[in-house]
Design a protein around this motif. Structure first.
Motif, mmCIF file in Angstrom:
data_model
loop_
_atom_site.group_PDB
_atom_site.id
_atom_site.type_symbol
_atom_site.label_atom_id
_atom_site.label_comp_id
_atom_site.label_asym_id
_atom_site.label_seq_id
_atom_site.Cartn_x
_atom_site.Cartn_y
_atom_site.Cartn_z
ATOM 1 N N ALA A 72 24.886 45.014 46.806
ATOM 2 C CA ALA A 72 25.678 45.865 46.097
ATOM 3 C C ALA A 72 27.043 45.768 46.688
ATOM 4 N N ASP A 73 27.085 45.742 48.050
ATOM 5 C CA ASP A 73 28.294 45.623 48.787
ATOM 6 C C ASP A 73 29.146 44.281 48.320
ATOM 7 N N GLU A 74 28.545 43.282 48.432
ATOM 8 C CA GLU A 74 28.957 41.910 48.143
ATOM 9 C C GLU A 74 29.459 41.861 46.571
ATOM 10 N N ARG A 75 28.564 42.165 45.628
ATOM 11 C CA ARG A 75 29.199 42.364 44.204
ATOM 12 C C ARG A 75 30.381 43.165 44.129
ATOM 13 N N ALA A 76 30.545 44.188 44.753
ATOM 14 C CA ALA A 76 31.566 45.014 44.668
ATOM 15 C C ALA A 76 32.728 44.360 45.556
ATOM 16 N N GLU A 77 32.891 43.742 46.477
ATOM 17 C CA GLU A 77 33.845 42.873 47.002
ATOM 18 C C GLU A 77 34.260 41.796 46.010
ATOM 19 N N LEU A 78 33.364 41.172 45.578
ATOM 20 C CA LEU A 78 33.399 40.011 44.790
ATOM 21 C C LEU A 78 34.444 40.385 43.427
ATOM 22 N N ALA A 79 34.100 41.597 42.908
ATOM 23 C CA ALA A 79 34.594 42.229 41.874
ATOM 24 C C ALA A 79 36.345 42.578 42.101
ATOM 25 N N ARG A 80 36.229 42.953 43.404
ATOM 26 C CA ARG A 80 37.628 43.376 43.760
ATOM 27 C C ARG A 80 38.311 42.334 44.014
ATOM 28 N N LEU A 81 37.736 41.207 44.733
ATOM 29 C CA LEU A 81 38.362 39.830 44.846
ATOM 30 C C LEU A 81 39.145 39.201 43.491
ATOM 31 N N ARG A 82 38.046 39.219 42.772
ATOM 32 C CA ARG A 82 38.442 38.813 41.352
ATOM 33 C C ARG A 82 39.489 39.363 40.803
ATOM 34 N N ARG A 83 39.450 40.719 40.729
ATOM 35 C CA ARG A 83 40.720 41.376 40.154
ATOM 36 C C ARG A 83 42.134 41.027 40.877
#
Length: 97
Positions: A60-71
């Motif tokens: 879950a943390d990695e998915r949240a970080e990935l979404a943040r990095l994509r934005r």
């Protein structure tokens, strides 16, 4: 009489799990070296594996970080494009004078 339960802070637990993960030593051996019950350490390692998504999926943390990095990446790309256009207009204007 029952023995009082020992409490371990989060840093100790994370450090113990990291030793198992990075050295590849058996849980029982690491537990012996640290003076803790091997079952306790096994529980900590299992919890860490579930949190990390050991089956190859993102946690879950990695998915949240990935979404943040994509934005952030999309925003930076837009800023770069604006700056490119600004420089092109500036050069065009400077050449026209």
């Amino acid at each position: 009489m029952a023995e009082a339960r020992r409490k371990f802070d989060r840093e100790f637990r994370e450090g113990a799990v990291r030793i198992v993960r990075e050295t590849g030593k058996p849980i029982a051996q690491v537990a012996r070296e640290l003076g803790i019950n091997s079952g306790t350490l096994a529980n900590w390692v299992a919890t860490d594996r579930r949190a990390r998504g050991s089956d190859g999926h993102l946690s879950a943390d990695e998915r949240a970080e990935l979404a943040r990095l994509r934005r952030e990446n999309a925003e930076l790309a837009m800023e770069r494009d604006v700056l490119k256009r600004s420089v092109a207009l500036w050069v065009k204007d400077a050449m026209g004078r």
